[in-house]
Design an enzyme around this catalytic site. Structure first.
Site, PDB file in Angstrom:
ATOM      1  N   SER A  99      49.187  39.362  37.231  1.00 15.37           N
ATOM      2  CA  SER A  99      47.976  39.811  37.682  1.00 15.37           C
ATOM      3  C   SER A  99      47.209  39.923  36.392  1.00 15.37           C
ATOM      4  O   SER A  99      47.327  40.443  35.473  1.00 15.37           O
ATOM      5  CB  SER A  99      48.015  41.412  38.059  1.00 15.37           C
ATOM      6  OG  SER A  99      47.063  42.089  38.093  1.00 15.37           O
ATOM      7  N   HIS A 134      43.785  40.248  45.961  1.00 11.69           N
ATOM      8  CA  HIS A 134      44.036  41.479  46.552  1.00 11.69           C
ATOM      9  C   HIS A 134      42.965  42.533  46.458  1.00 11.69           C
ATOM     10  O   HIS A 134      42.369  43.073  45.554  1.00 11.69           O
ATOM     11  CB  HIS A 134      45.076  42.185  45.582  1.00 11.69           C
ATOM     12  CG  HIS A 134      45.649  43.476  45.968  1.00 11.69           C
ATOM     13  ND1 HIS A 134      46.236  44.125  44.870  1.00 11.69           N
ATOM     14  CD2 HIS A 134      45.469  44.295  46.937  1.00 11.69           C
ATOM     15  CE1 HIS A 134      46.588  45.295  45.530  1.00 11.69           C
ATOM     16  NE2 HIS A 134      46.174  45.243  46.860  1.00 11.69           N
TER      17      HIS A 134
HETATM   18  C1  DX5 Z   1      47.372  47.989  40.718  1.00 11.35           C
HETATM   19  C2  DX5 Z   1      47.190  46.422  41.207  1.00 11.35           C
HETATM   20  C3  DX5 Z   1      48.104  45.646  40.245  1.00 11.35           C
HETATM   21  C4  DX5 Z   1      48.363  45.873  38.983  1.00 11.35           C
HETATM   22  C5  DX5 Z   1      49.870  45.742  38.522  1.00 11.35           C
HETATM   23  O1  DX5 Z   1      46.266  48.517  41.538  1.00 11.35           O
HETATM   24  O2  DX5 Z   1      47.177  46.040  42.259  1.00 11.35           O
HETATM   25  O3  DX5 Z   1      48.195  44.049  40.812  1.00 11.35           O
HETATM   26  O4  DX5 Z   1      47.626  44.969  38.216  1.00 11.35           O
HETATM   27  O5  DX5 Z   1      49.738  46.094  37.298  1.00 11.35           O
HETATM   28  P1  DX5 Z   1      51.247  46.314  36.487  1.00 11.35           P
HETATM   29  O6  DX5 Z   1      52.305  44.958  36.631  1.00 11.35           O
HETATM   30  O7  DX5 Z   1      50.970  46.506  35.158  1.00 11.35           O
HETATM   31  O8  DX5 Z   1      52.055  47.555  37.048  1.00 11.35           O
HETATM   32 ZN    ZN Z   2      47.336  43.652  42.857  1.00 12.70          ZN
END
Ligand code: DX5
Ligand code: ZN
Length: 214
Positions: free
Chosen positions: A5, A63
């Site tokens: 991400s 997303h």
């Molecule tokens: C949160 C996002 C995720 C985020 C995950 O709202 O949808 O994609 O980047 O981050 P980590 O892996 O740090 O939990």
């Molecule tokens: Zn996400």
């Protein structure tokens, strides 16, 4: 599969970061779009996606954590997103949007938040390409994994086996070496990881280890 991400990438060097994770064995790129309304944070839009698209051959997934995906999905599709993810919690005609995304030759992904009942997804299981289970409340990277969501992944995997559905199960939020084995065991195919990959000093090693940890 691992989908880093970009929310935790160095925003001043996004193109370089996309190249670096591509060379480090990522399978796709996860692009978190937030509108400050559906979630209490704002990130990036289609112009940024278009600008970084050329730095990788990997599939891009948008997303969309936004209240009106039906108004904006096409901009992300035209900018180069291959997979369009939108939330079950938004008040729209989900079937209509899935059809539009498919007609544009793209893959459709429905996303479910931690408090939402998984059975609401039942009517989409035969037509959607990916179900994304949020394992944190959306809005920010670096949050703690909410383990009660494992049951949702198990339920989805069970429905898939029973009915021979083809959708993939993706998990987003709090993925690291402790939680990756849990979601894989429950039936997940794609793991999104932001802070764990971009916060490490060796992207390749972290992605490899996330793929093989059991
Ligand atoms: C949160 C996002 C995720 C985020 C995950 O709202 O949808 O994609 O980047 O981050 P980590 O892996 O740090 O939990
Ligand atoms: Zn996400």
């Amino acid at each position: 599969m691992i989908s880093p991400s970009l929310l935790s990438a160095d925003f001043a060097n996004l193109g370089k970061e996309v190249s670096a994770i591509t060379d480090s064995g990522a399978d796709m790129i996860h692009f978190d779009v937030m509108d400050g309304h559906f979630v209490p944070n704002i990130t990036f839009g289609p112009m940024i996606l278009a600008a970084i698209r050329k730095y990788t051959h990997l599939p891009f997934e948008a997303h969309l954590m936004i209240s009106h995906p039906e108004k904006y999905w096409k901009h992300f599709s035209d900018a180069g997103a291959d997979i369009i993810g939108f939330h079950i919690e938004v008040d729209i005609d989900h079937n209509r949007l899935i059809k539009k995304i498919h007609d544009a030759g793209k893959k459709a992904c429905i996303v479910i938040n931690p408090p939402t009942e998984v059975k609401l997804l039942e009517k989409f299981l035969s037509c959607v390409d990916i179900i994304l289970v949020m394992t944190v409340n959306p809005g920010f990277g670096g949050q703690k994994f909410i383990s009660s969501n494992l049951k949702k992944i198990e339920w989805l995997d069970c429905q898939r086996k029973k009915n021979d559905f083809k959708f993939l199960i993706e998990v987003d939020g709090g993925i690291n070496y402790q939680t990756a084995p849990l979601v894989k065991k429950a039936g997940a195919d794609i793991l999104v990881a932001g802070s764990f990959i971009f916060g490490s000093n060796d992207y390749k090693k972290t992605i490899e280890n996330l793929k093989c940890c059991r």
